[in-house]
Design an enzyme around this catalytic site. Sequence first.
Site, PDB file in Angstrom:
ATOM      1  N   ASN A   9      64.325  16.245  28.123  1.00 11.81           N
ATOM      2  CA  ASN A   9      63.871  17.423  27.252  1.00 11.81           C
ATOM      3  C   ASN A   9      64.570  17.916  26.383  1.00 11.81           C
ATOM      4  OD1 ASN A   9      64.384  20.254  26.461  1.00 11.81           O
ATOM      5  ND2 ASN A   9      65.922  20.953  27.782  1.00 11.81           N
ATOM      6  N   TRP A  10      63.406  17.384  25.221  1.00 12.36           N
ATOM      7  CA  TRP A  10      63.607  16.353  23.633  1.00 12.36           C
ATOM      8  C   TRP A  10      64.694  17.580  23.133  1.00 12.36           C
ATOM      9  CZ3 TRP A  10      58.544  13.754  22.000  1.00 12.36           C
ATOM     10  CH2 TRP A  10      58.089  12.866  22.930  1.00 12.36           C
ATOM     11  N   LYS A  11      64.269  19.415  23.748  1.00 12.29           N
ATOM     12  CA  LYS A  11      64.355  20.654  23.339  1.00 12.29           C
ATOM     13  C   LYS A  11      64.139  20.613  21.542  1.00 12.29           C
ATOM     14  CE  LYS A  11      68.706  20.305  25.132  1.00 12.29           C
ATOM     15  NZ  LYS A  11      69.974  20.633  25.677  1.00 12.29           N
ATOM     16  N   HIS A  94      66.534  27.095  31.605  1.00 13.61           N
ATOM     17  CA  HIS A  94      67.198  26.217  31.110  1.00 13.61           C
ATOM     18  C   HIS A  94      68.232  27.381  30.548  1.00 13.61           C
ATOM     19  CE1 HIS A  94      69.566  23.606  28.150  1.00 13.61           C
ATOM     20  NE2 HIS A  94      68.486  22.557  29.277  1.00 13.61           N
ATOM     21  N   GLU A  96      69.701  27.905  27.576  1.00 11.66           N
ATOM     22  CA  GLU A  96      69.862  27.573  26.375  1.00 11.66           C
ATOM     23  C   GLU A  96      68.646  28.936  26.585  1.00 11.66           C
ATOM     24  OE1 GLU A  96      68.484  23.635  24.932  1.00 11.66           O
ATOM     25  OE2 GLU A  96      70.773  23.541  25.249  1.00 11.66           O
ATOM     26  N   GLU A 166      71.994  21.820  36.230  1.00 10.59           N
ATOM     27  CA  GLU A 166      72.767  21.489  35.195  1.00 10.59           C
ATOM     28  C   GLU A 166      73.948  22.783  34.915  1.00 10.59           C
ATOM     29  OE1 GLU A 166      69.841  19.780  32.197  1.00 10.59           O
ATOM     30  OE2 GLU A 166      69.522  22.074  31.866  1.00 10.59           O
ATOM     31  N   GLY A 172      74.856  19.005  26.281  1.00 12.19           N
ATOM     32  CA  GLY A 172      74.959  18.462  25.455  1.00 12.19           C
ATOM     33  C   GLY A 172      76.609  18.338  24.929  1.00 12.19           C
ATOM     34  N   SER A 211      74.511  16.181  29.622  1.00 11.03           N
ATOM     35  CA  SER A 211      74.884  14.441  30.028  1.00 11.03           C
ATOM     36  C   SER A 211      74.971  13.594  30.298  1.00 11.03           C
ATOM     37  CB  SER A 211      76.816  14.884  28.900  1.00 11.03           C
ATOM     38  OG  SER A 211      76.769  16.057  28.001  1.00 11.03           O
ATOM     39  N   GLY A 232      68.825  15.393  28.522  1.00 16.90           N
ATOM     40  CA  GLY A 232      68.636  16.409  27.222  1.00 16.90           C
ATOM     41  C   GLY A 232      68.873  15.265  25.916  1.00 16.90           C
ATOM     42  N   GLY A 233      69.738  14.689  25.093  1.00 19.86           N
ATOM     43  CA  GLY A 233      70.086  14.246  23.775  1.00 19.86           C
ATOM     44  C   GLY A 233      70.038  12.614  24.353  1.00 19.86           C
TER      45      GLY A 233
END
Length: 250
Positions: A9-11, A94, A96, A166, A172, A211, A232-233
């Site tokens: 998930n590159w956001k 998600h 966010e 999640e 994150g 994470s 993600g990251g």
Amino acid sequence: MRTPLIAGNWKMNGDSGFIDELMNGLVSGIKSSAIDVLVCPPAVYLSRVKALTGSSCIAVGAQTVSEYANGAFTGEISLAMLQDLGCTYVILGHSERRSIYGETDSAIAKKFIAAVDAGIKPILCVGETLEEREKGETLNVVARQLNAVVDVAGIERFADAVIAYEPVWAIGTGKTATPEQAQEVHAAIRAEVAKADADMAAKIRILYGGSVNAANAAELFANSDVDGGLVGGASLKVNDFIAICQAANA
Ligand code: PGA
């Protein structure tokens, strides 16, 4: 046997140059794979990323989608557009989207139905906040988020769907759920699905997200109910993402 899925998930990250480099690295590092690998770039780059996947096994998905078919919905992207670009998955609900954009369980259920009916596989995200975990509400929260969709969409629509657990406090933050914490919630999610359909529960993939990195992936994926990760990251780093895919393939 469930085929593991690793989804990046590159956001809202990257530009053309960064994405070209990332995709070239992933395509040469992940030529063929016994697991499913997916990247979810920002919508404006879906086309570019799809073209860069070439003949590799990397699938492309979106980070959200509209529940409406077309028309006067300024700023939105439709499922038909995702299909047109060759996308096969969409992340839904998600945390966010829920917390920053106010997406409700009921809106997520509508998107879920629309995605399945359009032939795009939804990755439904569920997860508790730190406050909810500390109050001992984790399993109730994820069951409520899951059942808000099951009750409206029907369990049959979960045949090709994926669930992602999640924990909001792990996203994150560098704070990963322990393998035991992840396994406990994944098993509870599977048990909740089993109440509606035991066969579906045995087949559905439940990803862990929050994470995940190259160092902790293997111990998370070693759990019997963890079928891969939503990353993600670490999905923005070629070597880390490849290492996470390898950990799921072990
Ligand atoms: P993270 O994000 O891996 O950076 O914690 C995961 C996600 O939000 O899907």
